[in-house]
Design a protein around this motif. Structure first.
Motif, short mmCIF file in Angstrom:
data_model
loop_
_atom_site.label_atom_id
_atom_site.label_comp_id
_atom_site.label_asym_id
_atom_site.label_seq_id
_atom_site.Cartn_x
_atom_site.Cartn_y
_atom_site.Cartn_z
N THR A 83 0.81 -1.22 0.00
CA THR A 83 0.00 0.00 0.00
C THR A 83 0.84 1.27 0.00
OG1 THR A 83 -1.81 1.15 1.11
CG2 THR A 83 -0.18 0.14 2.52
N GLU A 96 -1.60 6.77 2.64
CA GLU A 96 -2.32 8.00 2.27
C GLU A 96 -3.03 8.55 3.49
OE1 GLU A 96 -4.78 6.96 -1.13
OE2 GLU A 96 -3.08 7.33 -2.47
N ILE A 150 -8.45 1.99 5.27
CA ILE A 150 -9.90 1.78 5.28
C ILE A 150 -10.28 0.88 4.11
CG2 ILE A 150 -12.14 2.91 5.04
CD1 ILE A 150 -10.88 5.37 6.42
N ARG A 151 -9.69 1.18 2.95
CA ARG A 151 -10.00 0.43 1.74
C ARG A 151 -9.46 -1.00 1.82
NH1 ARG A 151 -7.67 3.73 -1.02
NH2 ARG A 151 -5.90 2.51 -1.65
N ILE A 152 -8.22 -1.15 2.29
CA ILE A 152 -7.60 -2.47 2.29
C ILE A 152 -8.22 -3.38 3.35
CG2 ILE A 152 -5.46 -3.67 2.90
CD1 ILE A 152 -4.03 -1.49 1.27
N GLY A 171 -11.38 -4.62 1.99
CA GLY A 171 -11.15 -5.65 0.98
C GLY A 171 -10.79 -6.99 1.60
N LEU A 172 -9.94 -6.95 2.61
CA LEU A 172 -9.52 -8.21 3.25
C LEU A 172 -10.71 -8.93 3.89
CD1 LEU A 172 -6.16 -7.23 5.00
CD2 LEU A 172 -6.46 -8.79 3.07
N LYS A 177 -13.56 -9.21 2.77
CA LYS A 177 -14.39 -9.88 1.76
C LYS A 177 -13.88 -11.27 1.45
CE LYS A 177 -15.88 -5.62 -0.41
NZ LYS A 177 -15.50 -4.58 -1.35
N ASP A 182 -13.43 5.35 11.61
CA ASP A 182 -14.17 4.77 10.49
C ASP A 182 -15.11 3.65 10.95
OD1 ASP A 182 -14.35 4.65 7.39
OD2 ASP A 182 -14.31 2.57 8.09
N ASP A 228 -16.74 1.28 9.34
CA ASP A 228 -16.55 -0.06 8.78
C ASP A 228 -15.35 -0.75 9.40
OD1 ASP A 228 -18.71 0.29 7.02
OD2 ASP A 228 -17.42 1.43 5.67
N LEU A 238 -13.24 -8.17 -6.14
CA LEU A 238 -13.52 -6.87 -5.51
C LEU A 238 -14.47 -6.02 -6.34
CD1 LEU A 238 -9.89 -5.99 -4.35
CD2 LEU A 238 -11.74 -6.89 -2.94
N TRP A 257 -4.13 -4.42 -6.04
CA TRP A 257 -5.48 -4.92 -6.28
C TRP A 257 -6.14 -4.17 -7.43
CZ3 TRP A 257 -7.96 -4.86 -0.68
CH2 TRP A 257 -7.24 -5.72 0.14
#
Lengths: 320, 332
Positions: A53, A56, A74-76, A79-80, A82, A110, A112, B58, B96
């Protein structure tokens, strides 16, 4: 669904973070750990549990000037979550120069991230041989120790017993709370480092009841970062102490890195356990005091240029 | 865990989270899963499993030529059609692929990988790089030759044909998480980290702020005439009117559906009727006619709903959940 524990790994370049991560990825420990590495990482392992990553750091538009989060995390983490296979733990490597606060604040801010994961600890890897020099040169190195919930004091084989004792003394002057694990080549039983719930003060106190007691160390380092420990045997007024802490952290949160405390609140059978990273505070009423237990309140502040007299006055005014 | 209660439909339980579902241009549906498989279904047939990605899928979209376009955490962009082996379009060794976009008008497809958005046309790939991560992409609905990319502090608009021009940048401070065009191409809407939507009028970059949500807005659905935008992020569906030059500015949003404890996670608009479907954090799915209060529940007591999509003929609604539960119910 239980939250996945997340360990944030900080430490100056060369301290041994990569060694530890390589061990985690290659050893036969029977656990499933995902590792989030930064763009300067040196992990040489091609493994689908390693996620690369860019760090950011984003400002939140919520009126809190210091509230920054790591948008990439937050994004990673989302994703994990899922994936079909669930993780025993997730590790986040930060660059040697990074301020740890945005990472930590991500776990407070955050929704989530909060739902699926919990911050297990900020673990700082310290190079016993070079840390004294690093601390003189680098503000980040100082803050990484001050922020830590636990410390891996690595490369202990490269220093004398006397040097080691001196290094521990310096660490204690910056952070009186974090347990120190001495290691060589980051060799430590991973169960002692991961999934320890070290971020949770109540749990840490179960393991070490005298963690917040006054200690024999210096309370301030030459960098201006130090700690103030306050205690009271008298019960506190819950509203007053909450308001005091909230105002204090709003006004001084830039300079107060970490706050942890256990409070005996009048008319409550449970202890109020709280902790904060800069201005972001969380706390709740946890396990009840035992009938024959001596009740107490204790707060430890770790920060820059702390005014002990002012903190003491504010705290005393909260006695019920 | 108790089984979800379903009315008027069939269901399956997969052993990985359902990430997305979509129907392709021939009306064949697919669920994309966290185990890297597509579960492709046609009317009255059990889903067929196709292994596509090594980790989780994704992002999922219908490919303009038929079949499905997927991006995965294995760094691959893949086109899958029934009866043929999945075809890899692009692969990145460590990043990804977390967004895909298509345009039926231009036939273009696109994906994001880190800070880069990539547009594919035939064998040609054109890369568009940003200062921060590309968090969402969408082709303009008119000719499908302009790509909008959301990122930190705004969005960028690129012409597909060339990577050498400067993008038109729409600025707004903060973290933008996804992007959507209004069906007439006049407005762009982004969802933000701070429980709000931000909108721009494309012709003059005028700002619009749509806030007041208790939770992040993760799902947007335009009604079939493109006059209203229905959104998740609250206990009810929140709808914003987009008729007139100023869109929703100065107008109160409408609320649709029952006021329940769960937060709406996904919204879908029926392709031919004034009907809205919503899925919630506590595993309920309901339908409600726009302007006629009174919801019909299609499902109760499930895990968090992650995806909803009407079939192109509007007869069915496909439902997917975080715990791998998936269903196909009669619409309305």
């Amino acid at each position: 669904m239980p939250q996945v524990p997340v360990t944030v790994l900080t430490g100056y370049l060369g301290a041994g973070k990569t060694t530890l991560l390589n061990r985690i990825l290659t050893e036969n420990h029977g656990k499933r750990y995902a590792v989030i590495v930064n763009e300067f990482g040196e992990i040489g392992i091609d493994n689908d549990l390693v996620v690369d990553t860019d760090e950011e750091v984003f400002e939140m538009n919520n009126g809190c000037i210091c509230c920054t989060v790591r948008g990439d995390l937050i994004r990673i983490l989302g994703g994990l979550m899922k994936r079909k296979e669930k993780f025993d733990a997730i590790l986040i490597e930060t660059t040697g120069l990074a301020d740890p606060s945005p990472v930590v604040q991500t776990f407070f801010v955050d929704e989530d991230v909060k739902e699926k994961t919990r911050l297990d600890s900020i673990t700082t890897v310290v190079d016993a041989k070079h840390i004294a020099q690093r601390l003189k040169e680098s503000n980040e190195a100082v803050e990484q120790i001050a922020f830590a919930d636990q410390i891996l004091l690595n490369k202990t084989d490269l220093v004398t017993a006397e040097e080691l004792a001196n290094v521990e003394k310096i660490i204690r002057s910056l952070n009186p709370l974090a347990p120190i694990h001495r290691t060589e080549r980051c060799s430590i039983d991973l169960d002692k480092v991961l999934g320890q719930n070290a971020f949770d003060l109540a749990h840490a106190l179960e393991l070490k009841p005298h963690l917040l007691d006054g200690n024999e160390y210096e309370h301030e380092h030459e960098s201006g970062i130090g700690s103030v420990s306050l205690s009271s045997a008298l019960p506190l007024d819950g509203d007053k102490v909450t308001e005091w802490l909230r105002n204090l952290l709003t006004e001084r949160g830039q300079n107060i890195l970490r706050t942890k405390g256990i409070l005996d609140v009048k008319n409550r059978d449970e202890r109020l356990v709280f902790q904060a990273v800069h201005m972001v505070m969380e706390g709740d009423y946890q396990s009840a005091w035992k009938p024959d237990e001596k009740r107490y309140s204790r707060i430890v502040f770790i920060g820059r240029d702390l005014d002990e007299a002012e903190l003491r006055r504010g705290f005393s005014a909260c006695v019920a | 865990m108790s089984e979800p209660r379903l009315t008027n439909g069939q269901s399956w339980r997969f052993d990985a989270p359902v990430v997305a579902c979509v129907y392709d241009i021939n009306g064949i549906g697919a669920f994309a899963l966290g185990d890297g498989t597509l579960r492709v279904f046609a009317a009255d047939q059990p889903p067929k499993t196709i292994d596509v990605h090594r980790g989780a899928i994704l992002a999922l979209s219908a490919h303009p030529e038929g079949g499905f376009l997927t991006g995965g955490d294995d760094g691959r962009l893949v086109h899958t059609t029934l009866g043929e082996p999945p075809r890899e379009i692009y692969a990145h060794k460590s990043r990804w692929i977390d967004n895909v976009a298509v345009s039926s008008e231009s036939g273009l497809i696109a994906c994001t990988s880190g800070k880069t958005a990539i547009i594919f046309q035939g064998d040609q790939a054109t890369e568009f790089t940003h200062a921060t991560t590309a968090t969402g992409i969408a082709f303009d609905p008119n000719k499908g030759r302009r790509l909008a990319v959301s990122h930190y502090n705004g969005a960028s608009l690129w012409w597909a044909k060339s990577a050498t021009h400067e993008p038109k940048v729409l600025k707004w401070k903060g973290s933008h998480l996804s992007i959507s065009w209004s069906p007439d191409g006049r407005f762009l809407i982004s969802s933000m980290q701070e429980n709000a939507l931000h909108g721009w009028r494309v012709e003059d970059a005028a700002d619009m702020r749509m806030s007041g949500y208790p939770s992040k807005v993760k799902s947007l659905a335009w009604d079939r005439r493109g006059r209203a935008l229905f959104t998740s992020g609250s206990s009810r569906v929140v709808g914003w009117t987009f008729t007139g030059r100023n869109g929703p500015m100065g107008r109160e949003p409408v609320e649709i559906g029952p006021d329940r404890d769960g937060i709406v996670q996904v919204v879908a608009a029926h392709p031919e009727l004034d009907l809205i479907a919503a899925g919630t954090s506590d595993g309920a799915v309901w339908f409600e006619w726009i302007g006629e209060p009174g919801a019909n529940f299609a499902m109760l007591n499930g895990a968090k709903i992650t995806t909803l999509n009407f079939s192109p003929d509007g007869a069915h609604l496909a439902i997917g959940s975080e715990d791998g539960f998936a269903a196909l119910v009669q619409a309305a």
